[in-house]
Design a protein around this motif. Structure first.
Motif, PDB file in Angstrom:
ATOM      1  N   ARG A 181     101.721  92.993  67.325  1.00  2.24           N
ATOM      2  CA  ARG A 181     101.983  93.929  66.241  1.00  2.24           C
ATOM      3  C   ARG A 181     100.652  94.323  65.591  1.00  2.24           C
ATOM      4  NH1 ARG A 181     105.431  95.800  68.455  1.00  2.24           N
ATOM      5  NH2 ARG A 181     107.646  95.286  68.359  1.00  2.24           N
ATOM      6  N   GLU A 228     101.110 105.868  57.927  1.00  2.00           N
ATOM      7  CA  GLU A 228     102.366 106.601  58.041  1.00  2.00           C
ATOM      8  C   GLU A 228     102.909 106.550  59.464  1.00  2.00           C
ATOM      9  OE1 GLU A 228     101.086 110.358  56.575  1.00  2.00           O
ATOM     10  OE2 GLU A 228     101.540 109.884  54.472  1.00  2.00           O
ATOM     11  N   ALA A 251     103.498 102.128  60.229  1.00  2.00           N
ATOM     12  CA  ALA A 251     104.000 101.258  59.152  1.00  2.00           C
ATOM     13  C   ALA A 251     105.043 100.258  59.636  1.00  2.00           C
ATOM     14  CB  ALA A 251     104.556 102.104  58.017  1.00  2.00           C
ATOM     15  N   GLU A 252     105.958 100.676  60.496  1.00  2.00           N
ATOM     16  CA  GLU A 252     107.038  99.766  60.916  1.00  2.00           C
ATOM     17  C   GLU A 252     106.533  98.621  61.790  1.00  2.00           C
ATOM     18  OE1 GLU A 252     109.638 101.230  64.308  1.00  2.00           O
ATOM     19  OE2 GLU A 252     108.785 103.120  63.587  1.00  2.00           O
ATOM     20  N   HIS A 253     105.295  98.734  62.298  1.00  2.00           N
ATOM     21  CA  HIS A 253     104.748  97.683  63.161  1.00  2.00           C
ATOM     22  C   HIS A 253     103.805  96.735  62.412  1.00  2.00           C
ATOM     23  CE1 HIS A 253     106.340  99.721  66.721  1.00  2.00           C
ATOM     24  NE2 HIS A 253     105.885 100.847  66.223  1.00  2.00           N
ATOM     25  N   ARG A 291     102.438  93.754  60.346  1.00  2.00           N
ATOM     26  CA  ARG A 291     102.872  92.397  60.025  1.00  2.00           C
ATOM     27  C   ARG A 291     101.862  91.662  59.140  1.00  2.00           C
ATOM     28  NH1 ARG A 291     106.449  94.733  61.605  1.00  2.00           N
ATOM     29  NH2 ARG A 291     107.996  94.213  63.205  1.00  2.00           N
ATOM     30  N   ALA A 306     103.314 100.706  52.533  1.00  2.00           N
ATOM     31  CA  ALA A 306     103.742  99.575  53.358  1.00  2.00           C
ATOM     32  C   ALA A 306     105.034  98.973  52.818  1.00  2.00           C
ATOM     33  CB  ALA A 306     102.642  98.521  53.411  1.00  2.00           C
ATOM     34  N   ALA A 353     108.032 100.909  53.695  1.00  2.00           N
ATOM     35  CA  ALA A 353     108.400 100.753  55.100  1.00  2.00           C
ATOM     36  C   ALA A 353     108.936  99.347  55.387  1.00  2.00           C
ATOM     37  CB  ALA A 353     107.190 101.036  55.990  1.00  2.00           C
ATOM     38  N   HIS A 354     109.245  98.599  54.302  1.00  2.00           N
ATOM     39  CA  HIS A 354     109.868  97.277  54.383  1.00  2.00           C
ATOM     40  C   HIS A 354     108.918  96.191  54.887  1.00  2.00           C
ATOM     41  CE1 HIS A 354     113.537  99.424  53.483  1.00  2.00           C
ATOM     42  NE2 HIS A 354     113.396 100.147  54.570  1.00  2.00           N
ATOM     43  N   TYR A 355     107.613  96.398  54.701  1.00  2.00           N
ATOM     44  CA  TYR A 355     106.685  95.304  54.964  1.00  2.00           C
ATOM     45  C   TYR A 355     106.919  94.227  53.910  1.00  2.00           C
ATOM     46  CZ  TYR A 355     102.381  92.578  55.062  1.00  2.00           C
ATOM     47  OH  TYR A 355     101.492  91.542  55.122  1.00  2.00           O
TER      48      TYR A 355
END
Length: 266
Positions: A167, A187, A190-192, A194, A229, A232-234
């Protein structure tokens, strides 16, 4: 109000390990990151009992062990002469993370794609695949921290790997210093993400790289990037770094206070 979990890379204190961990606790950080390439925390220097003692020490101070750093100098994933050494050392650190109960190993990476075509480098993909296979078996995430790669190229590398254990560790300052726009990249990836490193910097230009600064004296909207972040649910820690300073302890203390103040004002 945002509720960000703040951590610190204790290597930046330039103190003996136990003193650095104690300092992180005294500054009321919630998590720590440990450099594990050389010195007393290198895998070959930590016996089984030493690993158990280190884990108890950190948690005894009320801290989470967030990540280990595997920044291995003078090696590149695209260099056929050094890539095997980098993979071997990285795998040892991943096994150390497993033994310590650390969920993540992170490493700064140079170019991973062809400069003209953007195609992923075959040696880099092969190396990351080997690392990812071990990381997956150990239950550890390996978070690459790109600086000069654009978001679309990073996504291309991840898509080629198809490995959930590989990730992204996001370091906006490193990107800015390399002349890359961190807002544009976050942008896309973001979903990757960690792991998130927090520091400030001036932007690099074609004729010169940027430089790290005290928080608030550079050109980054650090709080804005943290908010992206978060949206994006980090949910990992935000690790404060200060790698280039004559007074890192004071700079880190001030940075933490500034972030907490600005978050209260949102």
């Amino acid at each position: 109000m945002y509720d960000f979990r703040l951590g610190v890379d204790v290597d930046d204190f330039h103190l003996p390990v136990k003193d650095a961990i104690r300092t992180a606790a005294e500054l009321k950080f919630q998590a720590v990151e440990l450099a594990a390439v050389s010195g007393e925390l290198a895998p070959n220097n930590l016996s089984d009992s030493g690993r158990r003692h280190l884990a108890r020490l950190v948690r005894g101070f009320g801290l989470d062990l967030a990540s280990l750093v595997a920044d291995i100098p003078q090696t590149r994933f695209t260099d056929p002469h050094t890539v095997s050494r980098r993979v071997d050392q990285t795998c040892l650190i991943i096994e150390l993370a497993r033994d310590l109960g650390v969920p993540l190993v992170t490493a700064s990476v140079g170019p991973l794609t062809h400069p003209d075509t953007g195609e992923p480098s075959a040696p880099a993909v092969e190396a990351l695949a080997r690392i990812g296979e071990l990381a997956d078996a150990c239950g550890v995430i390996f978070a690459i921290r790109p600086s000069s790669e654009t978001g679309d190229r990073i996504l291309r590398v991840l898509a080629g790997l198809r490995c959930p254990a590989i990730r992204v560790g996001f370091d906006p300052a490193a990107m800015a210093m390399a002349g890359t726009n961190p807002l544009r990249q976050i942008e896309q990836v973001a979903e990757h993400i960690r792991l998130f490193h927090v520091r400030d910097a001036t932007a690099g230009l074609a004729d010169r790289p940027g430089r790290e600064t005290r928080l608030g004296e550079g050109e980054l909207d650090v709080i804005g990037l943290m908010a992206v972040a978060d949206a994006a649910h980090y949910d990992g820690p935000y690790i404060l770094r200060r790698t280039d300073s004559a007074s890192p302890l004071q700079d880190i203390r001030d940075a933490k206070a500034r972030i907490e103040r600005e978050l209260r004002d949102l």
